[in-house]
Motif scaffolding. Sequence first.
Motif, PDB file in Angstrom:
ATOM      1  N   ALA A 338     -54.944  33.601  23.707  1.00  0.00           N
ATOM      2  CA  ALA A 338     -56.071  32.666  23.735  1.00  0.00           C
ATOM      3  C   ALA A 338     -57.223  33.141  22.861  1.00  0.00           C
ATOM      4  N   GLU A 339     -57.916  32.183  22.260  1.00  0.00           N
ATOM      5  CA  GLU A 339     -59.120  32.505  21.488  1.00  0.00           C
ATOM      6  C   GLU A 339     -60.288  32.830  22.411  1.00  0.00           C
ATOM      7  N   LEU A 340     -60.329  32.198  23.579  1.00  0.00           N
ATOM      8  CA  LEU A 340     -61.395  32.423  24.553  1.00  0.00           C
ATOM      9  C   LEU A 340     -60.821  32.184  25.947  1.00  0.00           C
ATOM     10  N   ILE A 341     -61.036  33.131  26.840  1.00  0.00           N
ATOM     11  CA  ILE A 341     -60.500  33.040  28.204  1.00  0.00           C
ATOM     12  C   ILE A 341     -61.635  32.723  29.173  1.00  0.00           C
ATOM     13  N   ASP A 400     -59.842  44.581  27.627  1.00  0.00           N
ATOM     14  CA  ASP A 400     -59.731  44.559  26.167  1.00  0.00           C
ATOM     15  C   ASP A 400     -60.986  43.891  25.586  1.00  0.00           C
ATOM     16  N   ALA A 401     -61.853  44.677  24.966  1.00  0.00           N
ATOM     17  CA  ALA A 401     -63.120  44.150  24.433  1.00  0.00           C
ATOM     18  C   ALA A 401     -62.903  43.203  23.268  1.00  0.00           C
ATOM     19  N   THR A 402     -61.710  43.222  22.662  1.00  0.00           N
ATOM     20  CA  THR A 402     -61.441  42.336  21.513  1.00  0.00           C
ATOM     21  C   THR A 402     -60.994  40.948  21.952  1.00  0.00           C
ATOM     22  N   VAL A 424     -64.496  44.930  33.328  1.00  0.00           N
ATOM     23  CA  VAL A 424     -64.401  43.807  32.386  1.00  0.00           C
ATOM     24  C   VAL A 424     -65.153  44.127  31.099  1.00  0.00           C
ATOM     25  N   GLN A 425     -64.497  43.924  29.970  1.00  0.00           N
ATOM     26  CA  GLN A 425     -65.080  44.114  28.640  1.00  0.00           C
ATOM     27  C   GLN A 425     -64.910  42.826  27.845  1.00  0.00           C
TER      28      GLN A 425
END
Length: 916
Positions: A338-341, A400-402, A424-425
């Motif tokens: 996903a591009e944004l969760i 995962d910060a990315t 959470v990152q």
Amino acid sequence: MPKLILIDGSSYLYRAFHALPPLSNARGEATGALFGVVNMLRATLKAKPDYLAFVSDAPGPTFRDALYAQYKANRPPMPDDLRSQVEPMLAIVAALGFPILRVGGVEADDVIGTLALQAQAQGIEVEVSTSDKDMAQLVGSHVTLVNTMSNTVLDSAGVMEKFGVMPAQIIDFLALTGDAIDNIPGVPKCGPKTAARWLGEYGSLDGVIAHADRIGGKIGESLRATLPQLPLSRQLATIKTDVPLEFGPTDLARREADVEQLRELYTRYEFKAALKELDSAAEPAGAHPVHDALRAEQHQSHRVQGALLQTEFSGPGEYELVTTQARFDAWLEELRGAELIAFDTETTSLDAMRADIVGLSFAVEPGRACYLPLGHDYPGVPPQLDRDDVLRALKPIFEDATRPKLGQHAKYDINILSHYGIAVQGLKHDSMLESYVWNATATRHDMDSLAKKYLGYDTVKYEDVAGKGARQISFSQVDLDTACRYAAEDADVTLRLHHALWPKLESVPALRRVYEEIEIPLVPVLAEMERRGVLIDGDELRRQSQQLGRRMLELQQQSYALAGREFNLDSPKQLQAVLFDELHLEAKLKTPTGQPSTNEEALEAIADTHELPRLILDYRGLAKLRSTYTDKLSAIVNPRTGRVHTSYHQGSVATGRISSSDPNLQNIPVRTEEGRRIRQAFIAPPGWWVMAADYSQIELRIMAHLSGDEGLLKAFREGGDVHRATAAEVFGLKPEEVSANQRRAAKAINFGLMYGMSAFGLARQLGVDRAEAGDYMARYFARYPGVHAFMEATRERAHHDGYVETIFGRRLYLENLNARNQALRQGAERAAVNAPMQGSAADIIKRAMIAVAAWLKDRDDAHMLMQVHDELVFEVRADAVDTVRTAVVARMSGAAELAVPLLVDVGVGANWDEAH
């Protein structure tokens, strides 16, 4: 946003009296109106407002009686059956913990109006509980009218729908139609529809008057015949919104309920439901069975399908209940790509530090989402995925910060997941903060309000799935299908809101920077502070409680000696007898029933005539400290951590300030010795110290920076006493010649101007006449012309743009800048002048917190604990004090580049009081 509920006491009582049958108890006492009022008050408390007050008329004439001798002349006397219920009503109101407000010379409406506007200016949501149509003139973006009996809410659109005019036109509407109840003369034969039509065509009463010769027929003749009286009618109908009050909205926190007194009153008047509620308050959450209506709403399918309007985001979504490993694996793959969760947690409590996770929901495209139940525990619950296995699989994605993530008030969810070892990152967006930065005053920033405003979408409410009041169940007891419909919608709507709001922020680079560089980076900082909590010395608090108790006992004994007998200091009835029947003191204020009042205002009014009223006030002050702080703080220590944990709110104050609740650590008393001692119970662990770092006169320094006034800039650059320097300028003296009173006047002006203080306000604060205060202000502006020019320019820009900005580009919109009501307009102008200072100060300390947190990230010798207005509080290991002090001062003073030094005062001690 914090909420203030203002109850129109007279409206409550009369509504209940006329709406309910003439009930009575076994003693034959009338209880109908009392029964209705109690039920409405209980409903109010279930809304859990931050502030509330029961406002009623004070006895005696008001300024309207002086304007018009026939004002309310036609109103019949109060029926005896109703009069007999007033005193027990006030007793119940007081026992429930409601502040009771009465101000002489004005009506309750005026007190409500003044508090409503003050609260609105402070970013507090206001509900006025009333059925009085006159109150519609107060309605605005943060002020609504609520009729508790009919459960209806009146906002600006509702006012338009009901009356045919906007809230700003209600005063003129009432002037035209008149008011038979208050005996306000209007235009004969001019009904609501006619008044609305005239105001729609001519805009205002002044417009109607100017075009009166164009209105034909008999109604036109009536209008022209009554033109001379219309200004008076308008004046009588106008709610006064600038009543000088000795209290403000944030002084109206609910006091602790007197449970025993309530039980006695409820028993006497036979209020069985209220008694049952009182006795069941201690029952554990979730003890009640699921409501039959909820059972009837259960879905037979695990998917709730509907057609999504992709372009408008306003239709129902398609939601999946995930209970098998195969479907969970499929969603894992979607999350990884996903591009944004968008994510959301469902839990057992609103307290993030005590809550357990019940489930998780995700959305990766608008209109489609899933729910993973992990902890539902009702009888017969279908199989769920193993919680630990699910969280273990999700942990790499969350950390995962990315991988960009999105939440709605994500700080709460971050703290929940931290309990399960997930840090959470990569929080990229928060729909609550997108709305808050875009326009802090346009709406409340909860999901339901945002969905309605920006998507035109009505969400499923928590009460729809879990029930209300005493029968509300824990989310863990909600059946899976119903839970899926609610929880998956949360993630879906969060994503839809982002798609609606993010383009708005992108279109204004300054707002985007505020969002990306201040608000979003602050979320994990506040989350960490909430999790860390603050250490409390319970033994110290208990000692203070004992000392307060001894001092209260001394005050009791002194009171007995003055009264000549023992009596209950907490009993208004006994106190009334001692003060007025036995000591024969003059009663300056009375209750609605005509009895001498013993509230704080009434005792202050007679405190200079006898020693006893002052002793009673001192006793009450100590009792409040004891019940609110010394007895309570130890009781809310978290058993998991041994610390007290507050909740910080980013999206509640319009100017950008952070607020605190449960408990409010920003409101620990500091003005009295007993209050300051409470801070002594805020301690550090052995081998550590408490450090407090506080900006020095930050808002005044921001004023110097923004105004560019050379005199004020010079005063700060020279580093002396700025208030003494100001006094020297204003009074034409050398600094060493300035008297204490002159410095005090200069300080009052320096700070008062930032809050739009008038000459009248300054006169009250300094105890001088208005002319002398006006002279002080004139001298000030003559010596600091840049300040005056800045204030005028700010007002002009605010009128032109509809908003003002902080140094960093945060906007504060002000809806009443062009209001015809002078009080509304002047209040908005005062807020316009103050907002750049208060908002810039809020931005600066937020930037400082982000910088300090980044420096502390890999250290284990210091922790940031609290943010209190312009102050940061830390606990620091003893061997690191000098290092941490230097680093904190550097980052706080470097949080903004001002035209004057940004100074930071630092203190260190064994407790907060020593460090402050």
